[in-house]
Design a protein around this motif. Structure first.
Motif, PDB file in Angstrom:
ATOM      1  N   LEU A  41     -16.131   1.264 -75.242  1.00  0.00           N
ATOM      2  CA  LEU A  41     -15.941   2.701 -75.098  1.00  0.00           C
ATOM      3  C   LEU A  41     -15.236   2.994 -73.785  1.00  0.00           C
ATOM      4  N   ASP A  42     -14.464   4.069 -73.787  1.00  0.00           N
ATOM      5  CA  ASP A  42     -13.910   4.488 -72.504  1.00  0.00           C
ATOM      6  C   ASP A  42     -15.052   5.132 -71.710  1.00  0.00           C
ATOM      7  N   PRO A  43     -14.869   5.350 -70.410  1.00  0.00           N
ATOM      8  CA  PRO A  43     -15.973   5.860 -69.590  1.00  0.00           C
ATOM      9  C   PRO A  43     -16.583   7.166 -70.090  1.00  0.00           C
ATOM     10  N   LEU A  44     -15.774   8.106 -70.540  1.00  0.00           N
ATOM     11  CA  LEU A  44     -16.299   9.373 -71.029  1.00  0.00           C
ATOM     12  C   LEU A  44     -17.132   9.172 -72.292  1.00  0.00           C
ATOM     13  N   GLU A  45     -16.660   8.330 -73.189  1.00  0.00           N
ATOM     14  CA  GLU A  45     -17.421   8.042 -74.412  1.00  0.00           C
ATOM     15  C   GLU A  45     -18.742   7.362 -74.077  1.00  0.00           C
ATOM     16  N   ALA A  46     -18.739   6.466 -73.112  1.00  0.00           N
ATOM     17  CA  ALA A  46     -19.966   5.778 -72.714  1.00  0.00           C
ATOM     18  C   ALA A  46     -20.981   6.762 -72.131  1.00  0.00           C
ATOM     19  N   ILE A  47     -20.499   7.684 -71.305  1.00  0.00           N
ATOM     20  CA  ILE A  47     -21.393   8.698 -70.741  1.00  0.00           C
ATOM     21  C   ILE A  47     -21.938   9.594 -71.843  1.00  0.00           C
ATOM     22  N   ALA A  48     -21.074  10.020 -72.746  1.00  0.00           N
ATOM     23  CA  ALA A  48     -21.516  10.879 -73.844  1.00  0.00           C
ATOM     24  C   ALA A  48     -22.548  10.167 -74.710  1.00  0.00           C
ATOM     25  N   ALA A  49     -22.322   8.899 -75.009  1.00  0.00           N
ATOM     26  CA  ALA A  49     -23.271   8.135 -75.823  1.00  0.00           C
ATOM     27  C   ALA A  49     -24.615   8.018 -75.115  1.00  0.00           C
ATOM     28  N   SER A  50     -24.582   7.742 -73.830  1.00  0.00           N
ATOM     29  CA  SER A  50     -25.815   7.641 -73.056  1.00  0.00           C
ATOM     30  C   SER A  50     -26.575   8.955 -73.043  1.00  0.00           C
ATOM     31  N   GLU A  51     -25.868  10.045 -72.843  1.00  0.00           N
ATOM     32  CA  GLU A  51     -26.510  11.359 -72.822  1.00  0.00           C
ATOM     33  C   GLU A  51     -27.078  11.730 -74.187  1.00  0.00           C
ATOM     34  N   LEU A  52     -26.360  11.412 -75.243  1.00  0.00           N
ATOM     35  CA  LEU A  52     -26.869  11.692 -76.586  1.00  0.00           C
ATOM     36  C   LEU A  52     -28.139  10.895 -76.870  1.00  0.00           C
ATOM     37  N   ALA A  53     -28.142   9.629 -76.457  1.00  0.00           N
ATOM     38  CA  ALA A  53     -29.338   8.802 -76.659  1.00  0.00           C
ATOM     39  C   ALA A  53     -30.510   9.370 -75.871  1.00  0.00           C
ATOM     40  N   SER A  54     -30.283   9.732 -74.626  1.00  0.00           N
ATOM     41  CA  SER A  54     -31.350  10.304 -73.793  1.00  0.00           C
ATOM     42  C   SER A  54     -31.863  11.617 -74.380  1.00  0.00           C
ATOM     43  N   ALA A  55     -30.947  12.472 -74.775  1.00  0.00           N
ATOM     44  CA  ALA A  55     -31.344  13.760 -75.334  1.00  0.00           C
ATOM     45  C   ALA A  55     -32.122  13.590 -76.631  1.00  0.00           C
ATOM     46  N   SER A  56     -31.715  12.656 -77.466  1.00  0.00           N
ATOM     47  CA  SER A  56     -32.424  12.411 -78.725  1.00  0.00           C
ATOM     48  C   SER A  56     -33.839  11.904 -78.471  1.00  0.00           C
ATOM     49  N   LEU A  57     -33.965  10.989 -77.527  1.00  0.00           N
ATOM     50  CA  LEU A  57     -35.295  10.480 -77.189  1.00  0.00           C
ATOM     51  C   LEU A  57     -36.179  11.583 -76.633  1.00  0.00           C
ATOM     52  N   PHE A  58     -35.646  12.387 -75.740  1.00  0.00           N
ATOM     53  CA  PHE A  58     -36.410  13.481 -75.160  1.00  0.00           C
ATOM     54  C   PHE A  58     -36.807  14.491 -76.229  1.00  0.00           C
ATOM     55  N   ALA A  59     -35.862  14.845 -77.086  1.00  0.00           N
ATOM     56  CA  ALA A  59     -36.130  15.825 -78.138  1.00  0.00           C
ATOM     57  C   ALA A  59     -37.219  15.356 -79.087  1.00  0.00           C
ATOM     58  N   SER A  60     -37.324  14.063 -79.309  1.00  0.00           N
ATOM     59  CA  SER A  60     -38.380  13.563 -80.187  1.00  0.00           C
ATOM     60  C   SER A  60     -39.680  13.320 -79.428  1.00  0.00           C
ATOM     61  N   LEU A  61     -39.600  13.079 -78.136  1.00  0.00           N
ATOM     62  CA  LEU A  61     -40.791  12.785 -77.335  1.00  0.00           C
ATOM     63  C   LEU A  61     -41.674  14.009 -77.131  1.00  0.00           C
ATOM     64  N   VAL A  62     -41.103  15.134 -76.774  1.00  0.00           N
ATOM     65  CA  VAL A  62     -41.906  16.323 -76.483  1.00  0.00           C
ATOM     66  C   VAL A  62     -42.752  16.735 -77.686  1.00  0.00           C
ATOM     67  N   PRO A  63     -42.181  16.913 -78.886  1.00  0.00           N
ATOM     68  CA  PRO A  63     -43.028  17.274 -80.027  1.00  0.00           C
ATOM     69  C   PRO A  63     -44.074  16.192 -80.358  1.00  0.00           C
ATOM     70  N   ALA A  64     -43.707  14.929 -80.191  1.00  0.00           N
ATOM     71  CA  ALA A  64     -44.673  13.857 -80.462  1.00  0.00           C
ATOM     72  C   ALA A  64     -45.854  13.937 -79.504  1.00  0.00           C
ATOM     73  N   LEU A  65     -45.585  14.238 -78.248  1.00  0.00           N
ATOM     74  CA  LEU A  65     -46.672  14.376 -77.274  1.00  0.00           C
ATOM     75  C   LEU A  65     -47.557  15.579 -77.586  1.00  0.00           C
ATOM     76  N   ILE A  66     -46.942  16.661 -78.045  1.00  0.00           N
ATOM     77  CA  ILE A  66     -47.730  17.834 -78.446  1.00  0.00           C
ATOM     78  C   ILE A  66     -48.590  17.498 -79.653  1.00  0.00           C
ATOM     79  N   ASP A  67     -47.988  16.860 -80.669  1.00  0.00           N
ATOM     80  CA  ASP A  67     -48.723  16.501 -81.886  1.00  0.00           C
ATOM     81  C   ASP A  67     -49.887  15.568 -81.597  1.00  0.00           C
TER      82      ASP A  67
END
Length: 78
Positions: A4-30
């Motif tokens: 990946l070019d640098p921008l794509e790598a950053i975007a992929a990393s951010e998407l992975a982090s955001a997806s994990l966070f988005a699934s973590l908060v509801p799981a912790l509440i549940d």
């Protein structure tokens, strides 16, 4: 993982982090490990972090505005 070019790598990393966070908060509440109020505080702290760390790079202002908008939308749903 593809090359990946640098921008794509950053975007992929951010998407992975955001997806994990988005699934973590509801799981912790549940699971009872996090209250709805605690979740709201996490989102508010994330918003504050974006606001205080955004810097003054003109080309990045729209990116930070979009990121804040996503978190603000989540806060309105709670």
């Amino acid at each position: 993982m593809p090359n990946l070019d640098p921008l794509e790598a950053i975007a992929a990393s951010e998407l992975a982090s955001a997806s994990l966070f988005a699934s973590l908060v509801p799981a912790l509440i549940d699971s009872g490990a996090l209250s709805s109020l605690g979740a709201r505080e996490i989102y508010e702290n994330a918003l504050l972090m974006l606001e205080t760390r955004q810097g003054s790079e003109p080309g990045m202002q729209r990116v930070y505005e979009a990121a804040r908008g996503i978190i603000e939308a989540r806060l309105r749903r709670q």
